[in-house]
Design a protein around this motif. Structure first.
Motif, PDB file in Angstrom:
ATOM      1  N   UNK A   1      42.543  29.008  42.652  1.00  0.00           N
ATOM      2  CA  UNK A   1      43.377  29.669  41.635  1.00  0.00           C
ATOM      3  C   UNK A   1      42.604  30.781  40.936  1.00  0.00           C
ATOM      4  N   UNK A   2      41.340  30.510  40.658  1.00  0.00           N
ATOM      5  CA  UNK A   2      40.507  31.510  39.979  1.00  0.00           C
ATOM      6  C   UNK A   2      40.304  32.724  40.882  1.00  0.00           C
ATOM      7  N   UNK A   3      39.998  32.487  42.133  1.00  0.00           N
ATOM      8  CA  UNK A   3      39.784  33.590  43.073  1.00  0.00           C
ATOM      9  C   UNK A   3      41.057  34.402  43.275  1.00  0.00           C
ATOM     10  N   UNK A   4      42.198  33.719  43.277  1.00  0.00           N
ATOM     11  CA  UNK A   4      43.474  34.433  43.371  1.00  0.00           C
ATOM     12  C   UNK A   4      43.674  35.324  42.149  1.00  0.00           C
ATOM     13  N   UNK A   5      43.353  34.792  40.989  1.00  0.00           N
ATOM     14  CA  UNK A   5      43.492  35.583  39.760  1.00  0.00           C
ATOM     15  C   UNK A   5      42.578  36.798  39.777  1.00  0.00           C
ATOM     16  N   UNK A   6      41.352  36.596  40.202  1.00  0.00           N
ATOM     17  CA  UNK A   6      40.382  37.686  40.189  1.00  0.00           C
ATOM     18  C   UNK A   6      40.723  38.778  41.198  1.00  0.00           C
ATOM     19  N   UNK A   7      41.487  38.437  42.229  1.00  0.00           N
ATOM     20  CA  UNK A   7      41.860  39.431  43.240  1.00  0.00           C
ATOM     21  C   UNK A   7      43.203  40.092  42.946  1.00  0.00           C
ATOM     22  N   UNK A   8      43.869  39.624  41.888  1.00  0.00           N
ATOM     23  CA  UNK A   8      45.202  40.149  41.564  1.00  0.00           C
ATOM     24  C   UNK A   8      45.108  41.572  41.030  1.00  0.00           C
ATOM     25  N   UNK A   9      46.081  42.391  41.383  1.00  0.00           N
ATOM     26  CA  UNK A   9      46.130  43.763  40.852  1.00  0.00           C
ATOM     27  C   UNK A   9      46.741  43.778  39.452  1.00  0.00           C
ATOM     28  N   UNK A  10      47.561  42.770  39.154  1.00  0.00           N
ATOM     29  CA  UNK A  10      48.138  42.629  37.821  1.00  0.00           C
ATOM     30  C   UNK A  10      48.082  41.157  37.434  1.00  0.00           C
ATOM     31  N   UNK A  11      47.460  40.870  36.309  1.00  0.00           N
ATOM     32  CA  UNK A  11      47.248  39.488  35.891  1.00  0.00           C
ATOM     33  C   UNK A  11      48.478  38.938  35.176  1.00  0.00           C
ATOM     34  N   UNK A  12      48.753  37.675  35.406  1.00  0.00           N
ATOM     35  CA  UNK A  12      49.863  36.987  34.757  1.00  0.00           C
ATOM     36  C   UNK A  12      49.320  35.915  33.819  1.00  0.00           C
ATOM     37  N   UNK A  13      50.204  35.335  33.023  1.00  0.00           N
ATOM     38  CA  UNK A  13      49.791  34.237  32.147  1.00  0.00           C
ATOM     39  C   UNK A  13      49.314  33.032  32.955  1.00  0.00           C
ATOM     40  N   UNK A  14      49.853  32.850  34.151  1.00  0.00           N
ATOM     41  CA  UNK A  14      49.378  31.767  35.003  1.00  0.00           C
ATOM     42  C   UNK A  14      47.952  32.061  35.494  1.00  0.00           C
ATOM     43  N   UNK A  15      47.668  33.334  35.794  1.00  0.00           N
ATOM     44  CA  UNK A  15      46.301  33.727  36.121  1.00  0.00           C
ATOM     45  C   UNK A  15      45.374  33.508  34.931  1.00  0.00           C
ATOM     46  N   UNK A  16      45.890  33.804  33.735  1.00  0.00           N
ATOM     47  CA  UNK A  16      45.104  33.612  32.512  1.00  0.00           C
ATOM     48  C   UNK A  16      44.697  32.152  32.363  1.00  0.00           C
ATOM     49  N   UNK A  17      45.609  31.233  32.658  1.00  0.00           N
ATOM     50  CA  UNK A  17      45.256  29.808  32.636  1.00  0.00           C
ATOM     51  C   UNK A  17      44.077  29.535  33.548  1.00  0.00           C
ATOM     52  N   UNK A  18      44.110  30.104  34.753  1.00  0.00           N
ATOM     53  CA  UNK A  18      43.013  29.889  35.705  1.00  0.00           C
ATOM     54  C   UNK A  18      41.697  30.435  35.165  1.00  0.00           C
TER      55      UNK A  18
ATOM     56  N   UNK B   1      36.814  35.742  26.083  1.00  0.00           N
ATOM     57  CA  UNK B   1      36.861  37.188  25.854  1.00  0.00           C
ATOM     58  C   UNK B   1      37.160  37.934  27.153  1.00  0.00           C
ATOM     59  N   UNK B   2      36.452  37.565  28.207  1.00  0.00           N
ATOM     60  CA  UNK B   2      36.666  38.232  29.493  1.00  0.00           C
ATOM     61  C   UNK B   2      38.064  37.948  30.033  1.00  0.00           C
ATOM     62  N   UNK B   3      38.538  36.725  29.833  1.00  0.00           N
ATOM     63  CA  UNK B   3      39.879  36.375  30.300  1.00  0.00           C
ATOM     64  C   UNK B   3      40.935  37.245  29.622  1.00  0.00           C
ATOM     65  N   UNK B   4      40.797  37.459  28.314  1.00  0.00           N
ATOM     66  CA  UNK B   4      41.744  38.319  27.606  1.00  0.00           C
ATOM     67  C   UNK B   4      41.703  39.747  28.140  1.00  0.00           C
ATOM     68  N   UNK B   5      40.498  40.251  28.396  1.00  0.00           N
ATOM     69  CA  UNK B   5      40.412  41.628  28.889  1.00  0.00           C
ATOM     70  C   UNK B   5      41.049  41.755  30.271  1.00  0.00           C
ATOM     71  N   UNK B   6      40.852  40.782  31.134  1.00  0.00           N
ATOM     72  CA  UNK B   6      41.464  40.847  32.457  1.00  0.00           C
ATOM     73  C   UNK B   6      42.979  40.729  32.383  1.00  0.00           C
ATOM     74  N   UNK B   7      43.456  39.925  31.448  1.00  0.00           N
ATOM     75  CA  UNK B   7      44.898  39.780  31.267  1.00  0.00           C
ATOM     76  C   UNK B   7      45.523  41.055  30.740  1.00  0.00           C
ATOM     77  N   UNK B   8      44.806  41.736  29.819  1.00  0.00           N
ATOM     78  CA  UNK B   8      45.422  42.852  29.087  1.00  0.00           C
ATOM     79  C   UNK B   8      44.380  43.920  28.792  1.00  0.00           C
TER      80      UNK B   8
END
Length: 369
Positions: A26-43, A282-289
């Motif tokens: 799930x984390x690797x999927x989030x990190x490879x996403x072109x646009x992050x979602x709230x589900x990615x943020x959970x990861x 902090x990093x998770x927030x920046x990747x999300x938004x």
């Protein structure tokens, strides 16, 4: 749907289970996403993401540099009053702390202004306890009238107000409003806020909507890290941010990361939030938004603040005093909490410059309001 309806469609324990069930895939999927979602943020918030923090930090640095350049906005908090009608178990201003209370007079406000200006600040955050009989809208308006000629930007962190009151403050020159839910865990919220207006969970939850309705330039959100599970609280705060950005899309937003600090008469943290945990969120927030501003205060240590500048931070306080009159009038009055990084504005500016960034004291002029 308003945010209260959205919030009530989620369950704290179910969100927690979802976050803690995330896997490395799930984390690797989030990190490879072109646009992050709230589900990615959970990861990205999950324990499974901890081995990936360095990779998250690299992406956070790149996104921040693209959106904000290499600049750090500097500001000073100015406490107008430590009077408060609330009992909050984590705050030095709590009503049940039998300590000397102080609300600044006009003369004292100007003394504090002079001391802060001498340091070189041009952005100021006004803070009070929540005492409607003393620090009310008329008091705020008078303080802003005294202060506004001296600063390019005024932010406030006062008690939640009504929409028409925020509108008046906005028209008086307030640029942004900070309001923290403290924790989104509704079932235990009352235990931390047993008395006072702040004990009304829903009234506080709906405050950013009342601010947004006034077309305020910026709204600041955050949770008090250490009250409840930081991963779950951060998800709900991001959910709130997502709703606000879609609803009040012309307003800017910021996230702050206050960790519980020692203060008069307060409880110990319920959850320990480590430096590694704080970097992760902090990093998770920046990747999300990539558009949200991220702020780190002097609650954090010198070492931590030295190292997080490249990780998505866009604003920092410096030389802070968390007591009314702390800069010039009455340095020994009751603090809301102990600061950790006691370095001056000059020292923090040098730190930022040496890190290859530009310290920003003023990013726009009053003439353009």
């Amino acid at each position: 749907m308003d945010f209260k309806q959205i919030f009530e469609s989620y369950n704290w324990e179910e969100v927690k289970a979802s976050i803690y069930s995330k896997t490395s895939r799930d984390v690797e999927h989030a990190l490879s996403a072109s646009k992050f979602t709230l589900e990615d943020f959970k990861a990205l918030l999950s324990p499974a993401a901890e081995p990936y923090i360095e990779q998250m930090a690299g992406k956070a640095h790149a996104l921040t540099k693209k959106r904000f350049g290499k600049t750090i906005q500097l500001y000073a908090p100015m406490y107008l009053s430590n009077e408060c009608n609330n009992i909050c178990t984590y705050c030095g201003f709590s009503l049940d702390n039998k300590v000397k209370r102080k609300t600044l007079t006009d003369k004292e406000i100007l003394q504090e202004v002079e001391a802060i200006k001498q340091q070189g600040f041009n952005h100021i955050l006004l803070v009070t306890g929540e005492a409607n009989h003393t620090v009310h809208v008329d008091y705020f308006l008078n303080a802003i009238k005294l202060i506004s000629p001296h600063f390019a930007n005024i932010s406030i962190e006062f008690q939640p107000l009504e929409t028409d009151e925020y509108k008046v403050l906005h028209e008086a020159g307030v640029y942004s409003v900070l309001v923290y839910q403290e924790t989104y865990h509704q079932e235990v919220y009352k235990t931390y806020h047993p008395k006072g207006k702040k004990s009304n969970f829903n009234y506080r939850l709906e405050t950013p909507d009342r601010i947004g309705e006034t077309h305020m330039h910026k709204i600041g959100l955050g949770v008090l890290l250490g009250l409840e599970d930081w991963r779950v609280d951060s998800f709900f705060c991001a959910l709130h941010l997502d709703y606000l950005q879609k609803t009040y899309w012309q307003t800017k937003y910021s996230i702050s990361f206050p960790r519980m600090r020692p203060a008069e008469g307060i409880i110990e943290p319920n959850v320990i939030v480590t430096d590694k945990n704080l970097v992760q969120v902090m990093c998770a927030y920046r990747l999300l938004n990539e558009d949200v501003e991220l702020s780190i205060s002097t609650r954090e240590s010198e070492k931590f603040r030295n190292n997080v500048i490249p990780l998505g931070v866009t604003s920092m306080s410096a030389g802070s005093k968390t007591n009314p009159g702390g800069y010039a009038v009455e340095p020994e009055s009751l603090e809301q909490f102990e600061i950790s990084d006691e370095r001056s504005l000059k020292e923090i500016a040098e730190l930022i410059t040496n890190a290859g960034y530009e310290p920003v004291y003023k990013d726009w002029d009053q003439n353009f309001k």
